[in-house]
Design a protein around this motif. Structure first.
Motif, PDB file in Angstrom:
ATOM      1  N   PHE A 357       0.712  -1.089   0.045  1.00  0.00           N
ATOM      2  CA  PHE A 357      -0.010  -0.076   0.079  1.00  0.00           C
ATOM      3  C   PHE A 357       0.870   1.360   0.070  1.00  0.00           C
ATOM      4  O   PHE A 357       0.203   2.377  -0.277  1.00  0.00           O
ATOM      5  CB  PHE A 357      -0.800   0.065   1.102  1.00  0.00           C
ATOM      6  CG  PHE A 357      -0.179   0.260   2.760  1.00  0.00           C
ATOM      7  CD1 PHE A 357      -0.228   1.614   3.099  1.00  0.00           C
ATOM      8  CD2 PHE A 357       0.316  -0.878   3.260  1.00  0.00           C
ATOM      9  CE1 PHE A 357       0.408   1.671   4.543  1.00  0.00           C
ATOM     10  CE2 PHE A 357       0.797  -0.509   4.321  1.00  0.00           C
ATOM     11  CZ  PHE A 357       1.031   0.380   5.105  1.00  0.00           C
ATOM     12  N   ASP A 358       2.082   1.253   0.190  1.00  0.00           N
ATOM     13  CA  ASP A 358       2.877   2.392   0.460  1.00  0.00           C
ATOM     14  C   ASP A 358       4.417   2.363  -0.352  1.00  0.00           C
ATOM     15  O   ASP A 358       5.339   3.087  -0.035  1.00  0.00           O
ATOM     16  CB  ASP A 358       3.276   2.887   1.830  1.00  0.00           C
ATOM     17  CG  ASP A 358       3.846   1.903   2.606  1.00  0.00           C
ATOM     18  OD1 ASP A 358       4.369   0.523   2.025  1.00  0.00           O
ATOM     19  OD2 ASP A 358       4.132   1.998   3.770  1.00  0.00           O
ATOM     20  N   VAL A 401       0.020   0.470 -11.467  1.00  0.00           N
ATOM     21  CA  VAL A 401      -1.132   1.474 -11.380  1.00  0.00           C
ATOM     22  C   VAL A 401      -2.151   1.070 -10.106  1.00  0.00           C
ATOM     23  O   VAL A 401      -3.197   1.744  -9.587  1.00  0.00           O
ATOM     24  CB  VAL A 401      -2.328   1.318 -12.541  1.00  0.00           C
ATOM     25  CG1 VAL A 401      -1.606   1.747 -13.817  1.00  0.00           C
ATOM     26  CG2 VAL A 401      -2.843  -0.009 -12.798  1.00  0.00           C
ATOM     27  N   CYS A 402      -1.645   0.244  -9.125  1.00  0.00           N
ATOM     28  CA  CYS A 402      -2.117  -0.372  -8.148  1.00  0.00           C
ATOM     29  C   CYS A 402      -1.325   0.462  -6.936  1.00  0.00           C
ATOM     30  O   CYS A 402      -0.306   1.351  -6.999  1.00  0.00           O
ATOM     31  CB  CYS A 402      -1.717  -1.826  -7.731  1.00  0.00           C
ATOM     32  SG  CYS A 402      -2.113  -3.160  -8.993  1.00  0.00           S
ATOM     33  N   PRO A 403      -2.367   0.675  -6.041  1.00  0.00           N
ATOM     34  CA  PRO A 403      -3.696  -0.019  -5.447  1.00  0.00           C
ATOM     35  C   PRO A 403      -4.955   0.377  -6.171  1.00  0.00           C
ATOM     36  O   PRO A 403      -5.685   0.123  -6.017  1.00  0.00           O
ATOM     37  CB  PRO A 403      -3.482   0.076  -4.161  1.00  0.00           C
ATOM     38  CG  PRO A 403      -3.052   1.345  -3.733  1.00  0.00           C
ATOM     39  CD  PRO A 403      -1.984   1.607  -4.820  1.00  0.00           C
ATOM     40  N   ASP A 404      -4.816   1.766  -6.726  1.00  0.00           N
ATOM     41  CA  ASP A 404      -6.140   2.488  -7.246  1.00  0.00           C
ATOM     42  C   ASP A 404      -6.700   1.728  -8.297  1.00  0.00           C
ATOM     43  O   ASP A 404      -8.099   1.874  -8.586  1.00  0.00           O
ATOM     44  CB  ASP A 404      -5.605   4.001  -7.588  1.00  0.00           C
ATOM     45  CG  ASP A 404      -5.039   4.627  -6.336  1.00  0.00           C
ATOM     46  OD1 ASP A 404      -5.579   4.164  -5.343  1.00  0.00           O
ATOM     47  OD2 ASP A 404      -4.419   5.532  -6.382  1.00  0.00           O
ATOM     48  N   LYS A 405      -6.231   1.215  -9.323  1.00  0.00           N
ATOM     49  CA  LYS A 405      -6.664   0.888 -10.548  1.00  0.00           C
ATOM     50  C   LYS A 405      -6.539  -0.580 -10.838  1.00  0.00           C
ATOM     51  O   LYS A 405      -5.944  -1.062 -11.832  1.00  0.00           O
ATOM     52  CB  LYS A 405      -6.200   1.660 -11.598  1.00  0.00           C
ATOM     53  CG  LYS A 405      -6.612   3.136 -11.477  1.00  0.00           C
ATOM     54  CD  LYS A 405      -6.114   4.082 -12.974  1.00  0.00           C
ATOM     55  CE  LYS A 405      -6.632   5.269 -12.682  1.00  0.00           C
ATOM     56  NZ  LYS A 405      -5.917   6.097 -13.839  1.00  0.00           N
ATOM     57  N   CYS A 406      -6.617  -1.477  -9.810  1.00  0.00           N
ATOM     58  CA  CYS A 406      -6.547  -2.911  -9.970  1.00  0.00           C
ATOM     59  C   CYS A 406      -7.202  -3.582  -8.961  1.00  0.00           C
ATOM     60  O   CYS A 406      -7.735  -3.045  -8.250  1.00  0.00           O
ATOM     61  CB  CYS A 406      -5.024  -3.253  -9.799  1.00  0.00           C
ATOM     62  SG  CYS A 406      -4.060  -3.207  -8.308  1.00  0.00           S
ATOM     63  N   PHE A 407      -7.401  -4.943  -9.144  1.00  0.00           N
ATOM     64  CA  PHE A 407      -8.032  -5.679  -8.253  1.00  0.00           C
ATOM     65  C   PHE A 407      -6.965  -5.961  -7.206  1.00  0.00           C
ATOM     66  O   PHE A 407      -5.687  -6.249  -7.194  1.00  0.00           O
ATOM     67  CB  PHE A 407      -8.640  -7.303  -8.679  1.00  0.00           C
ATOM     68  CG  PHE A 407      -7.616  -8.087  -9.100  1.00  0.00           C
ATOM     69  CD1 PHE A 407      -7.333  -9.167  -8.135  1.00  0.00           C
ATOM     70  CD2 PHE A 407      -7.023  -8.299 -10.434  1.00  0.00           C
ATOM     71  CE1 PHE A 407      -6.480 -10.041  -8.247  1.00  0.00           C
ATOM     72  CE2 PHE A 407      -6.310  -9.218 -10.646  1.00  0.00           C
ATOM     73  CZ  PHE A 407      -5.903 -10.235  -9.735  1.00  0.00           C
TER      74      PHE A 407
END
Length: 502
Positions: A357-358, A401-407
């Motif tokens: 996440f970071d 593109v994670c974590p915003d645009k992925c599963f």
């Protein structure tokens, strides 16, 4: 030859789309790039627009129960046309309880439903035919803390009546986690076989069988179907330094820990301390200063100092190795393992990695498989060879593109047809995956054809791996066996449209 092979593969996709369109009346597509699916697998997006779906449970009527964190438990009846051609026909709120955030389990007879909040485990009388739950009561209490608040539940299939509950602890509670009867960073098993509505609830800090402690945040807990051995996947810490040097990029590793049995069989590890907050697992040796005698999976001390271990010894790498239990396997740092489910035969364990996440270079965000010996219940890869343990089943096309645009995969469950279901909490989705034993592998010229997916991959030194839980394109359309709406519009746009995407 390659162009010809691609054309043949595209034609196969178009034909598959036509067949799918005839049988699948509700086919969804994600808002982000289609995931990459491994060779021999199919995957389909089944549901969306859920509220942080976490754990899954099928009831005896075949309905799917979903813990939606901050909302409660929802029940979904399914229309099954075979394979991955499944859609949700009806959804309703089964339990309106906003404190529920992760755990769910169902009794062997299907008549008692269990779920967890940050502070307690609850039970309800459950009627699968009517789709109703009633008579809420507390089973386990006294589990509150201010971070890492998921309470995973596992009801043993090998030893009737044992409910396993995993409890993490915040990184600010290190001192409390070093005291066993504080109940932090532990996995305990509770005998609920004789629990009734009038029975006093268990106190987590005082009751139950301690399977392991020093487990920072073991969100995923699984039981081997043959041996009954209990395994847990561990989210380790962020921001690690070693003797003043920043080593957090690739250390410490995430963990697969073995916790023994529930049937009374004695094992060397059961009930012991697994290191947190004193000792952690090595993933990248080269990143760690003063790394003599360290190897992947070794327990190491963040700072070698006069602080004492559980046995009272001075804290060193050597006492970390002797006084604490090392992981059975180690995973890349920051992958964030969330669930572990064994295939019915016990030859594979599937692990969801919710992802970092970071990190500036995001890692994780995948569902992977670990090979097991079905008779011994042991991974087939040695601890030292952990870099070869993971084989990816479904991944994001582009982790950057994670974590915003992925599963971000979380919970899993097998249905009666041995299809594997998976949630993505950040996108509010549920997927179903199916392994196709008879899938073709390639054309004669090596071009991948429909249903083969991209080659399975493993974690490597160049792709190091999280503890990002608790919020606190397909391998091109030709390769993934991916059955979302993409299949449907391939049938509409035809082969030329597919080739235009390549």
């Amino acid at each position: 030859m390659k162009t010809n092979g691609v054309a043949k593969a595209a034609l196969a996709v178009g034909l598959s789309a036509t067949a799918l369109a005839q049988s699948c009346d509700k086919v969804l597509v994600p808002s982000y790039d289609l995931p990459v699916v491994a060779a021999g697998w199919q995957a389909q997006l089944i549901a969306g627009e859920l509220t942080k779906p976490r754990s899954l449970q099928f009831d005896s009527s075949g309905a799917l129960l979903v813990v939606e964190s901050g909302k409660g438990i929802t029940r979904h009846t399914l229309k099954d046309n075979g394979g991955t051609c499944i859609s949700v026909s009806e959804s309703k709120t089964l339990i309106d309880e906003k404190t529920l955030n992760h755990g769910i389990a169902l009794s062997k007879d299907g008549k008692t439903l269990y779920a967890s909040s940050a502070s307690a485990v609850y039970a309800w009388d459950y009627d699968s035919k009517a789709g109703t739950a009633s008579g809420k009561r507390e089973i386990v209490t006294n589990m509150s803390n201010n971070d890492l608040v998921t309470r995973t539940l596992l009801l043993s299939k090998k030893e009737d009546g044992y409910l396993l509950v995993s409890r993490g602890s915040a990184d600010g509670n290190e001192a409390q986690a070093e005291v066993l009867n504080n109940g932090l960073s532990q996995i305990r098993a509770f005998d609920i076989s004789n629990v009734t509505s009038s029975t006093k609830a268990y106190n987590y800090n005082e009751d139950g069988l301690v399977l392991g402690w020093g487990l920072r945040n073991s969100v995923g807990v699984g039981e081997h179907p043959t041996t009954g051995g209990i395994y847990a996947v561990e989210n380790s810490i962020d921001g690690v330094t070693r003797n003043g040097k920043d080593i957090h990029e690739n250390n410490p590793g995430e963990e697969l820990n073995y916790l023994g049995y529930l049937n009374g069989t004695k094992t060397a590890n059961q009930g012991r301390n697994y290191g947190y907050p004193k000792c952690f697992a090595v993933w990248d040796v080269s990143e760690i200063p003063d790394n003599d005698n360290l190897k992947i999976g070794s327990q190491f001390a963040i700072t070698e100092a006069n602080a004492q271990t559980v046995s009272g010894n001075k804290l060193t790498d050597e006492t970390c190795a002797s006084d604490y239990v090392a992981p059975r396997l180690t995973f890349p740092a920051h992958y964030a393992p969330i669930d572990i489910k064994f295939a019915p035969k016990g030859d594979v364990a599937y692990v969801t990695f919710r992802g970092s996440f970071d990190k500036s270079d995001p890692v994780g965000y995948r569902l992977s498989a670990i090979s097991f010996d079905s008779s011994t219940g042991e991974p087939t890869v040695s601890a030292e060879n952990s870099r070869d343990a993971l084989k990816d089943i479904i991944t994001n096309k582009d982790n950057s593109v994670c974590p915003d645009k992925c599963f971000r995969p979380v919970g899993m469950a097998f249905d009666s047809e041995e299809r594997l279901w998976m949630t993505s909490d950040s996108t509010g989705e549920i997927y179903v995956l199916l392994k196709k034993e008879d899938s073709p592998t390639s054309t004669e010229d090596g071009t991948i054809v429909t249903g083969t997916g991209s080659p399975e991959s493993s974690a490597s030194p160049t792709n190091p791996g999280g503890n990002g839980d608790d919020d606190s394109a397909a391998s091109s359309l030709l390769g993934g066996g991916w059955e979302t709406r993409a299949w449907l519009w391939v049938g509409v746009v035809g082969v030329a449209g597919v080739l235009a995407l390549m």
